[in-house]
Design an enzyme around this catalytic site. Structure first.
Site, PDB file in Angstrom:
ATOM      1  N   THR A  85       0.869  -1.190   0.000  1.00 32.23           N
ATOM      2  CA  THR A  85       0.000   0.000   0.000  1.00 32.23           C
ATOM      3  C   THR A  85       0.904   1.237   0.000  1.00 32.23           C
ATOM      4  OG1 THR A  85      -0.151  -0.130   2.427  1.00 32.23           O
ATOM      5  CG2 THR A  85      -1.950  -1.095   1.144  1.00 32.23           C
ATOM      6  N   THR A 121      -1.163  -2.864   5.475  1.00 33.96           N
ATOM      7  CA  THR A 121      -1.456  -1.668   6.270  1.00 33.96           C
ATOM      8  C   THR A 121      -2.344  -0.752   5.448  1.00 33.96           C
ATOM      9  OG1 THR A 121       0.689  -1.861   7.376  1.00 33.96           O
ATOM     10  CG2 THR A 121      -0.453   0.254   7.540  1.00 33.96           C
ATOM     11  N   GLY A 297      19.431  10.391  16.383  1.00 36.17           N
ATOM     12  CA  GLY A 297      20.328  10.205  15.253  1.00 36.17           C
ATOM     13  C   GLY A 297      19.772  10.827  13.989  1.00 36.17           C
ATOM     14  N   CYS A 304       7.733   1.639   5.834  1.00 35.46           N
ATOM     15  CA  CYS A 304       6.561   1.629   6.724  1.00 35.46           C
ATOM     16  C   CYS A 304       6.332   2.958   7.432  1.00 35.46           C
ATOM     17  CB  CYS A 304       6.701   0.497   7.756  1.00 35.46           C
ATOM     18  SG  CYS A 304       6.529  -1.160   7.051  1.00 35.46           S
TER      19      CYS A 304
END
Length: 478
Positions: A85, A121, A297, A304
């Site tokens: 997706t 998702t 960082g 994702c």
């Protein structure tokens, strides 16, 4: 059980191999003939520790096979849909083209009593639309989100920390009420392939809902699919479809927020001379906060978190609740700023004169134990430095070929030491063990021309590098 897995990308290939390893008869289906050929030969089309072994074992045992023919799904009791997706090209919303195509292609092969288990998702409300399309076949659609960590995906599939299954609830709300115009996004591209109920806890620690017979039966079948994990007491959470969809995006949104929070603190630390690593250690001792995902960082990347938080915010806007997750836009902005900051540290180390300087970039994948370069902060930094005139060399244990295809303008070297040889500066942007643990400051000193190191992941021992005469620059560290 006989299972089908529709979509054999990262999620689907791992799921198919893992399900075969626990005894199921699995067929994986995908439109990509080259990918299917590789998987059928027991070869993983991407780097994931432990996957090649599972593929080889499953194919050799005969309970794992792959095909481009959707008809192979017929007869399976459970059909997992794990297609991509991606973010839409013209907006932050999720592109459901592949999900819709998979369902369209699967419907002709469904039998009454089959379970279609979505794992992709998706925006909340998608499952309700798909359930109405599947219902005439007599099959039941459930939503079973994945919570995989790249690099540990095999372990997370076979031995998950929780299992979530959204099933048709006791109270039915029409799909149009739930999702508004979401169904208008459906494209008939099948040719590419040929609400809330009252929850409680039972004595096993699993969470279940007051369900109608259809939902109860679907939950029981999924318990059987995941029998090893269920038998050892893994939490098995049964909820409605919308909640199951939200669990996945909410988890990703929380993790992204936690990472961007500590990176926001790094920005304050840089302005005040504080040390964000000590700050993270101190607040991480609070059990309510915890130390995990408080590593400041260069920020998160991959396929994702970035796209999922953007899609979540876009979906909230569609629901008229954009203000509820408006903070996610700042989470995204902070994350992108840290990439700029890492590059600026390199520039500052040369007093603003980076043109012609040889900079070695340690890492190309967005995280270690992966060859995934999607939205990689490492490659973003490398491209930015080259754009500023630096002579950039990139190395990575696994991701060079993927990186070369996407950014052919960069120079790539397979061997770490060869990449370091003659460098004026080094920037660590993917925390592989080869860089954070196995590379000593003394050894690096014997290879480079200039002893400047920018630690984009705060994964090095700053004192040790400085003791060896290196100019060490960290993220949010004095």
């Amino acid at each position: 059980m006989k299972l089908s897995v529709i979509g054999c990308g990262y999620l689907g290939a791992v799921h198919a191999a893992a399900m075969a390893s626990i005894g199921h008869d699995v067929v994986g289906i995908d439109v990509d003939e080259r990918k299917i050929a590789a998987l059928s030969a027991g070869e993983a089309p991407f780097f994931e520790p432990g996957l090649p072994e599972l593929l080889t074992q499953g194919v050799a045992a005969g309970n794992l096979r792959f095909t481009i023919n959707m008809s192979a799904a017929q007869g399976a009791q459970v059909h997992f849909v794990g297609v991509g997706t991606p973010q839409q090209k013209d907006s932050h919303a999720a592109d459901l083209t592949y999900v819709n195509a998979a369902i369209d292609a699967l419907i002709p092969y469904l039998n009454p009593g089959d379970i279609v288990a979505g794992k992709s998702t998706v925006p909340v409300g998608t499952a309700a639309v798909l359930a109405e399309r599947v219902a005439p076949t007599g099959a039941t659609l459930v939503w079973n989100p994945e919570f995989l960590r790249e690099g540990w995906a095999v372990e997370d599939t076979i031995d998950p920390d929780r299992l979530v299954v959204g099933v048709p609830g006791a109270r039915t709300v029409s799909a149009t009420q739930i999702v508004g115009g979401l169904s208008d996004m459906h494209e008939d591209v099948s040719s590419r392939f040929a609400r809330s109920t009252t929850a409680g806890s039972d004595s096993t620690g699993s969470t279940s809902a007051a369900l109608p017979a259809e939902g109860e039966r679907a939950a029981d079948i999924l318990r059987e699919v995941y029998h090893p994990a269920v038998a050892k007491g893994t939490p098995f959470i049964v909820t409605d479809l919308a909640t199951a969809e939200l669990v996945k995006v909410a988890a990703n949104a929380f993790l992204a927020t936690k990472i961007s929070f500590i990176n926001a603190m790094a920005e304050i630390a840089e302005a005040t001379g504080a040390d964000v690593t000590q700050l993270a250690d101190a607040i991480g001792h609070d059990a309510r906060i915890g130390r995990r995902f408080l590593g400041a960082g260069i920020g998160f990347g991959g396929g994702c978190l970035p796209k999922d938080i953007r899609a979540f915010a876009a979906r909230a806007e569609e629901l008229g609740r954009g203000e509820s997750v408006s903070f996610l836009r700042e989470v995204d902005a902070i994350n992108l700023r840290r990439r700029e900051r890492a590059v600026q540290l390199v520039v500052d180390a040369f007093d603003g004169q980076v043109v012609g300087k040889k900079v070695t970039v340690l890492g190309a994948a967005f995280k270690p134990h992966s060859d995934d370069i999607r939205d990689s902060p490492a490659l973003d930094a490398a491209v930015r430095l080259r754009g500023l005139g630096a002579d950039v060399t990139v190395t990575d244990p696994q991701a060079i070929e993927n990186a070369r295809r996407q950014h052919p303008q960069l120079a790539y070297v397979d061997d770490r030491d060869d990449a370091l040889r003659g460098a004026d500066a080094v920037i660590v942007v993917t925390e592989w063990d080869e860089y954070r643990r196995d590379l000593s400051p003394a050894h690096a000193s014997s290879l480079v021309h200039g002893k400047i190191i920018v630690d984009g992941r705060n994964c090095l021992d700053a004192a040790a590098w400085r003791a060896e005469g290196w100019a060490y620059y960290g993220m949010g560290r004095p």
